[in-house]
Design a protein around this motif. Structure first.
Motif, short mmCIF file in Angstrom:
data_model
loop_
_atom_site.label_atom_id
_atom_site.label_comp_id
_atom_site.label_asym_id
_atom_site.label_seq_id
_atom_site.Cartn_x
_atom_site.Cartn_y
_atom_site.Cartn_z
N ILE A 117 0.84 -1.20 0.00
CA ILE A 117 0.00 0.00 0.00
C ILE A 117 0.88 1.25 0.00
O ILE A 117 0.57 2.25 -0.67
N ALA A 118 1.99 1.21 0.74
CA ALA A 118 2.90 2.35 0.80
C ALA A 118 3.35 2.75 -0.60
O ALA A 118 3.38 3.94 -0.94
N THR A 119 3.70 1.77 -1.41
CA THR A 119 4.17 2.08 -2.76
C THR A 119 3.02 2.52 -3.66
O THR A 119 3.17 3.44 -4.47
N LEU A 120 1.85 1.88 -3.52
CA LEU A 120 0.71 2.23 -4.37
C LEU A 120 0.25 3.66 -4.12
O LEU A 120 -0.09 4.38 -5.06
N TYR A 121 0.25 4.09 -2.86
CA TYR A 121 -0.19 5.45 -2.53
C TYR A 121 0.73 6.51 -3.13
O TYR A 121 0.34 7.67 -3.24
N TYR A 122 1.93 6.12 -3.51
CA TYR A 122 2.80 7.09 -4.19
C TYR A 122 2.68 6.97 -5.70
O TYR A 122 2.50 7.96 -6.40
N PHE A 123 2.77 5.73 -6.22
CA PHE A 123 2.91 5.56 -7.66
C PHE A 123 1.64 5.86 -8.45
O PHE A 123 1.73 6.41 -9.55
N LEU A 124 0.45 5.52 -7.94
CA LEU A 124 -0.76 5.78 -8.72
C LEU A 124 -1.03 7.27 -8.86
O LEU A 124 -1.24 7.75 -9.99
#
Length: 488
Positions: free
Chosen positions: A231-238
């Motif tokens: 989730i940490a990465t998704l909240y940045y990349f999307l």
């Protein structure tokens, strides 16, 4: 550096973790394909003697995918995202850079030693905690180094606000630190008694207590690696890739705190109908159902971030990966709580339906998020456009079809197993022998193997596209602000 000057980020550590992600993803998924076909064709168990049997290879597959591919991708994301959202650069902080290098190289040493020891049959025989006690100590050192890197970076930050991705990174660090240490508290038998192998140890917990601690850890390895770290990465990349602000920051706070409070108590659903106390089983079941709220809160927040921008699905295969990852997260976090309901669990437990649930989450949610994150990072770290949009599109559809074949065959297989195991005749005797279920499930195991093979082929295309992007793609004059540039 003058105030207002553009920071030149140091991607050297993120690049190393990117390489590890691809290498161990390849190894872990290749072994997974072999395992899938072994279940359909048992003779494949003996292609390399004792070293190729299912029980010897499975820990290599799970550890390679969880701790090699997934953690490698999360840490590549941290060393990329952390600098950018904190407005720092490791060029200016040599101590943090040294810690990052130590973090990576000790991590690689542990992964290699893990492969060797598991191939040799050295294991604690605990799910997702197979590594022998000396390696457990090294794992703790790796984790401490990440904590020093993370909190040290936050301590020297120029950006006052802690972005939500970092909240999830902190949760991953804190949750795994507590859970891993407690589950791996053990006594090396040779050092205490002088008898047996120096690598052997016994848990400090016994019987049902050991089972409760194990699944407190086992399910939360999913919670704080596959979930909060991803989730940490998704909240940045999307948002970054789409150029859209997060739909709701309040919803991120609700989802974060409720996920942290609820998830850690859900592991009891792994020991329903066992010898552990009934209240533990009920607690695990109830909290698992409640988990639908924070999980769907995150997924809906991601999908609504794309409101008014759905045309990007047609224009960007990278957006397709991110949006479908969120969709698979919704599917997996609805299916899991349903399976945790006691009456459903009576049918589902020990069946392939559980395997279907695990893999629509890991292949769709985790795999797609990390792949998309790598595709986003590579052009910015190497200042080159993506080598081929066409390969990305082909990869996306091959992997998506593979996932659908995988989980749908396991749904059918699992429910068939559960029904046959429970079926009785008019006298209360079991209608089927175990071998009867094995015969019936053969075609579904073949379909599962084909689905896994398709996913692996897609991953090979991903590696090829990344390598060609680094070595042969068109150079970029400046870093893209949002959408990643791609060649046709």
């Amino acid at each position: 550096m003058r105030d207002g000057a553009v920071l030149e980020y140091d991607y050297s550590i993120a690049k190393l973790f990117l390489y590890a992600t691809m290498a161990f993803g390849f190894i872990g998924m290749l072994i997974g394909v072999v395992l899938a076909f072994q279940l359909a064709f048992p003779d494949l168990n003996y292609i390399a003697g004792e070293y190729s049997i299912f029980g010897r290879l499975r820990p290599l597959h799970t550890n390679g995918v969880i701790y090699g591919f997934t953690l490698g991708g999360i840490w590549a994301g941290w060393y990329y995202i952390g600098q950018r959202v904190l407005k720092i650069t490791y060029h200016q902080h040599p101590f943090l850079k040294l810690v990052g290098y130590l973090h990576f190289w000790i991590y690689i040493v542990v992964l290699i030693l893990g492969v060797i020891s598991l191939f040799a049959g050295l294991t604690q025989s605990k799910e997702y905690a197979e590594l022998i006690w000396p390696l457990d100590i090294l794992v703790v050192i790796i984790w401490v180094l990440w904590g020093v890197s993370m909190f040290g970076s936050m301590g020297v930050r120029r950006e006052k606000t802690i972005y939500i991705s970092l909240w999830y990174f902190i949760a991953t660090f804190t949750g795994i630190a507590v859970l891993y240490i407690f589950n791996n508290l053990s006594i090396p038998t040779h050092l205490v008694s002088g008898v047996g192998s120096i690598w052997h140890s016994i848990s400090m917990f016994a019987g049902s207590n050991d089972a409760m601690i194990q699944w407190w850890w086992g399910h939360n390895a999913v919670a704080f690696v596959f979930t909060s770290g991803v989730i940490a990465t998704l909240y940045y990349f999307l948002p970054k890739e789409s150029g859209q602000p997060l739909f709701s920051y309040k919803l991120t706070l609700f989802s974060f705190w409720s996920l942290m409070f609820v998830y850690i108590w859900a592991g009891g659903h792994h020991v329903i109908y066992s010898t552990v106390p009934d209240w533990v089983q009920t607690l695990g079941s109830v909290f698992s159902v409640v988990l639908i709220l924070p999980s769907w809160g995150t997924a809906i927040n991601m999908l609504l971030t794309m409101r008014g921008q759905w045309h990007q699905l047609k224009e960007s295969p990278l957006i397709k990966f991110l949006v479908l990852a969120s969709t698979f997260y919704m599917l997996a976090t609805l299916e899991g709580p349903i399976q945790a309901i006691k009456s459903v669990n009576a049918l589902a437990h020990f069946t392939d339906w559980i395997i279907g649930h695990v893999h629509d989450g890991t292949l769709g949610w985790v795999g797609f998020t990390i792949i998309a994150g790598c595709y986003h990072m590579v052009p910015r770290m190497y200042k080159r456009e993506i080598y081929s949009r066409k390969i990305m599109d082909i990869q996306f559809w091959i992997m998506t079809i593979g996932i659908v074949l995988y989980f749908s065959s396991m749904w059918i297989s699992g429910i068939t197993q559960g029904m046959m195991w429970r079926d009785v005749d008019q006298y209360g005797n079991l209608t089927y022998q175990f071998i009867d279920t094995v015969r019936v499930l053969f075609p579904y195991y073949v379909i599962r193997g084909i689905g896994g093979l398709m996913y692996f082929i897609g991953f090979v295309l991903f590696i090829y596209n990344v390598v060609m992007t680094i070595t042969a793609a068109k150079e970029l004059e400046r870093e893209p602000n949002y959408a990643t540039p791609m060649a046709a």
